[in-house]
Design a protein around this motif. Structure first.
Motif, PDB file in Angstrom:
ATOM      1  N   PRO A  50       5.285  -1.127   6.499  1.00  0.00           N
ATOM      2  CA  PRO A  50       4.192  -1.019   5.542  1.00  0.00           C
ATOM      3  C   PRO A  50       3.471  -2.359   5.439  1.00  0.00           C
ATOM      4  O   PRO A  50       4.115  -3.410   5.354  1.00  0.00           O
ATOM      5  CB  PRO A  50       4.905  -0.656   4.232  1.00  0.00           C
ATOM      6  N   ALA A  51       2.147  -2.336   5.459  1.00  0.00           N
ATOM      7  CA  ALA A  51       1.397  -3.596   5.467  1.00  0.00           C
ATOM      8  C   ALA A  51       0.143  -3.461   4.599  1.00  0.00           C
ATOM      9  O   ALA A  51      -0.667  -2.561   4.822  1.00  0.00           O
ATOM     10  CB  ALA A  51       1.013  -3.973   6.896  1.00  0.00           C
ATOM     11  N   ARG A  52       0.005  -4.359   3.644  1.00  0.00           N
ATOM     12  CA  ARG A  52      -1.179  -4.395   2.800  1.00  0.00           C
ATOM     13  C   ARG A  52      -1.697  -5.836   2.750  1.00  0.00           C
ATOM     14  O   ARG A  52      -1.042  -6.730   2.225  1.00  0.00           O
ATOM     15  CB  ARG A  52      -0.858  -3.900   1.391  1.00  0.00           C
ATOM     16  N   ASP A  53      -2.858  -6.043   3.345  1.00  0.00           N
ATOM     17  CA  ASP A  53      -3.476  -7.369   3.405  1.00  0.00           C
ATOM     18  C   ASP A  53      -2.507  -8.404   3.977  1.00  0.00           C
ATOM     19  O   ASP A  53      -2.193  -9.412   3.346  1.00  0.00           O
ATOM     20  CB  ASP A  53      -3.954  -7.798   2.006  1.00  0.00           C
ATOM     21  N   GLU A  54      -2.079  -8.156   5.200  1.00  0.00           N
ATOM     22  CA  GLU A  54      -1.089  -9.019   5.839  1.00  0.00           C
ATOM     23  C   GLU A  54      -1.633  -9.699   7.094  1.00  0.00           C
ATOM     24  O   GLU A  54      -0.870 -10.109   7.968  1.00  0.00           O
ATOM     25  CB  GLU A  54       0.152  -8.199   6.216  1.00  0.00           C
ATOM     26  N   GLY A 113       2.835   8.240  -9.769  1.00  0.00           N
ATOM     27  CA  GLY A 113       4.286   8.236  -9.684  1.00  0.00           C
ATOM     28  C   GLY A 113       4.844   7.540  -8.460  1.00  0.00           C
ATOM     29  O   GLY A 113       6.057   7.349  -8.369  1.00  0.00           O
ATOM     30  N   TRP A 114       3.977   7.151  -7.538  1.00  0.00           N
ATOM     31  CA  TRP A 114       4.411   6.460  -6.327  1.00  0.00           C
ATOM     32  C   TRP A 114       3.967   5.002  -6.368  1.00  0.00           C
ATOM     33  O   TRP A 114       2.862   4.695  -6.814  1.00  0.00           O
ATOM     34  CB  TRP A 114       3.795   7.093  -5.079  1.00  0.00           C
ATOM     35  N   THR A 115       4.837   4.094  -5.877  1.00  0.00           N
ATOM     36  CA  THR A 115       4.362   2.749  -5.601  1.00  0.00           C
ATOM     37  C   THR A 115       3.649   2.765  -4.257  1.00  0.00           C
ATOM     38  O   THR A 115       3.923   3.617  -3.403  1.00  0.00           O
ATOM     39  CB  THR A 115       5.525   1.732  -5.540  1.00  0.00           C
ATOM     40  N   GLY A 116       2.730   1.826  -4.071  1.00  0.00           N
ATOM     41  CA  GLY A 116       1.974   1.805  -2.833  1.00  0.00           C
ATOM     42  C   GLY A 116       2.851   1.611  -1.608  1.00  0.00           C
ATOM     43  O   GLY A 116       2.657   2.262  -0.578  1.00  0.00           O
ATOM     44  N   LYS A 117       3.836   0.731  -1.709  1.00  0.00           N
ATOM     45  CA  LYS A 117       4.695   0.460  -0.558  1.00  0.00           C
ATOM     46  C   LYS A 117       5.484   1.696  -0.158  1.00  0.00           C
ATOM     47  O   LYS A 117       5.560   2.046   1.028  1.00  0.00           O
ATOM     48  CB  LYS A 117       5.648  -0.693  -0.869  1.00  0.00           C
ATOM     49  N   LEU A 118       6.058   2.385  -1.142  1.00  0.00           N
ATOM     50  CA  LEU A 118       6.889   3.549  -0.805  1.00  0.00           C
ATOM     51  C   LEU A 118       6.041   4.715  -0.306  1.00  0.00           C
ATOM     52  O   LEU A 118       6.500   5.507   0.526  1.00  0.00           O
ATOM     53  CB  LEU A 118       7.737   3.950  -2.004  1.00  0.00           C
ATOM     54  N   TRP A 119       4.822   4.846  -0.801  1.00  0.00           N
ATOM     55  CA  TRP A 119       3.910   5.860  -0.269  1.00  0.00           C
ATOM     56  C   TRP A 119       3.611   5.556   1.201  1.00  0.00           C
ATOM     57  O   TRP A 119       3.573   6.462   2.047  1.00  0.00           O
ATOM     58  CB  TRP A 119       2.635   5.904  -1.088  1.00  0.00           C
ATOM     59  N   ALA A 120       3.428   4.268   1.515  1.00  0.00           N
ATOM     60  CA  ALA A 120       3.187   3.868   2.896  1.00  0.00           C
ATOM     61  C   ALA A 120       4.433   4.115   3.763  1.00  0.00           C
ATOM     62  O   ALA A 120       4.329   4.591   4.896  1.00  0.00           O
ATOM     63  CB  ALA A 120       2.793   2.395   2.952  1.00  0.00           C
ATOM     64  N   VAL A 121       5.611   3.800   3.222  1.00  0.00           N
ATOM     65  CA  VAL A 121       6.848   4.040   3.976  1.00  0.00           C
ATOM     66  C   VAL A 121       7.023   5.527   4.245  1.00  0.00           C
ATOM     67  O   VAL A 121       7.379   5.937   5.358  1.00  0.00           O
ATOM     68  CB  VAL A 121       8.064   3.478   3.209  1.00  0.00           C
ATOM     69  N   ARG A 122       6.775   6.357   3.237  1.00  0.00           N
ATOM     70  CA  ARG A 122       6.894   7.805   3.418  1.00  0.00           C
ATOM     71  C   ARG A 122       5.964   8.289   4.530  1.00  0.00           C
ATOM     72  O   ARG A 122       6.358   9.087   5.386  1.00  0.00           O
ATOM     73  CB  ARG A 122       6.569   8.530   2.116  1.00  0.00           C
ATOM     74  N   HIS A 123       4.742   7.798   4.513  1.00  0.00           N
ATOM     75  CA  HIS A 123       3.783   8.187   5.544  1.00  0.00           C
ATOM     76  C   HIS A 123       4.257   7.725   6.918  1.00  0.00           C
ATOM     77  O   HIS A 123       4.165   8.471   7.909  1.00  0.00           O
ATOM     78  CB  HIS A 123       2.416   7.583   5.224  1.00  0.00           C
TER      79      HIS A 123
END
Length: 383
Positions: A50-54, A113-123
């Motif tokens: 998962p990557a956000r502004d990296e 109900g989702w954090t952004g990181k975990l939503w990205a991991v799920r995807h």
């Protein structure tokens, strides 16, 4: 004895117990075995990042994943979580240079109900298909060339469902040297690795920067959905896997390094304070107990030592100095692991005082409605 003398005696007793009876948390010898027999068949693996502004750290980390010398089938899925700095485009460019197959994908904004990181991991897990293992790693983590192979070999040899390594964090600036080794030391004190690694132990922990998990074990635990709102997602995932009957392992890394810089105290402060109150389950009682506990264990020894010397109270001085010596002695292995001078162990009370303030600040931020904030997102306490 004076009141301070009795308090010093309790602090010393606490350090004796921590040193001998708390899972030997201070030792740094819980590591992956250096070698071992290779599996008869290397299972398939998908690496989810998962990557956000990296964009700043990606050139230092992603090539190390693409260059993994893994004998079996492996691929990398980088999930661009709404970045605004060109993270996705940069990842695709790095992937074009060769190495393991790379997929760059975008999950969209996380639902309630989702954090952004975990939503990205799920995807990312969905995009990975059906590999036998998933390596969940952060975008700021660089891996040695055989890191993936060693993780899989350890999991296969010991029948583990989750193998996690605490990445070696960067320690170059003065603040990093003061704060970072203590961060890992405090984490190990909170979750002793040996206790976490016991098959029937209640303690469960992992390090989100590098966690290899069997896909079947993740599904048996309920999938990423079961921890969708967790701010401290690595520990939550380890608990879910262990609770569902899985075997987990956590240790210190030798070939897994964080490349993210924290040159200023404010950056390290945010790293700790964003999740400290969540770690205490947003409980005022746990916050009060933590503050009192930190003061008793870390602040009383130097105060008693100095006060005893000034006031001519040798018993108080002796009790305080003995507790301080045990504190420094247990911290020395972590300083050695990070290549820092052992004399810095005497500064641990000062560092602990900073962590105490960070924890209180985390609670204040939560009460002000800012909650656990990270890269433009703020998460409220779960119901």
């Amino acid at each position: 004895m004076t009141v301070l003398g009795w308090i010093s005696a309790v602090s010393l007793a606490a350090w004796v117990w921590l040193t001998l009876c708390h899972g030997f948390f201070w030792r740094t010898d819980v590591r992956l075995p250096p070698g071992g027999d290779a599996p008869d068949r290397w299972p398939s693996v998908a690496v989810v990042v998962p990557a956000r502004d990296e964009a700043e750290v990606l050139p230092l980390s992603l090539p190390s994943l693409l260059a993994q010398q893994y004998p079996g089938e492996a691929r990398v899925v980088l999930v661009d979580d709404g970045s605004t700095d060109g993270t996705g485009e940069l990842a695709a460019k790095l992937g074009a240079a060769g190495g393991l197959p790379l997929t760059v994908t975008t999950p969209g904004e996380p639902p309630a109900g989702w954090t952004g990181k975990l939503w990205a991991v799920r995807h990312g897990v969905e995009q990975a298909g059906e590999p036998e293992y998933l390596l969940l790693t952060d975008a700021d983590i660089a891996h040695g060339p055989d890191s993936l192979a060693r993780l899989v070999a350890a999991a296969e040899a010991a029948g583990l469902d989750m193998v996690s390594q605490m990445a070696r964090l960067r320690v170059r600036t003065g603040w990093e040297r003061l704060i970072v080794p203590a961060f890992v030391y405090f984490f190990a004190q909170l979750y002793p690795f040996r206790w976490s690694n016991r098959a029937r132990g209640r303690t469960a922990a992992a390090a989100g920067g590098c966690s290899l998990v069997r896909r079947e074990a993740l599904e048996r635990a309920g999938g990423v959905e079961v921890i969708r709102g967790a701010v401290i997602d690595d520990v939550s995932l380890a608990r879910a896997v262990k609770r569902s009957g899985g075997r987990i392992w956590l240790g210190l890394a030798e070939q897994v390094d964080s490349v993210r810089p924290y040159p200023e105290l404010s950056q390290l402060w945010r790293m700790v304070s964003r999740s400290a109150f969540a770690q205490l389950r947003h409980s005022v009682l746990l916050l009060a107990g933590t503050v009192l506990g930190l003061a008793l264990v870390y602040l009383v020894p130097p105060v008693a030592t100095v006060a005893g010397l000034v006031g001519g109270a040798p018993v108080v001085t002796g009790l305080g100095a003995a507790a301080w010596a045990l504190m420094a002695g247990t911290y020395a292995p972590m300083l050695r692991y990070y290549g820092q001078p052992l004399a810095a162990a005497l500064l641990l009370p000062y560092t602990a005082a900073l962590y105490l303030l960070m924890t209180v600040d985390s609670a204040v931020q939560h009460w002000q409605g800012r909650g656990a904030a990270w890269k433009g997102r703020t998460y409220p306490a779960p119901d």
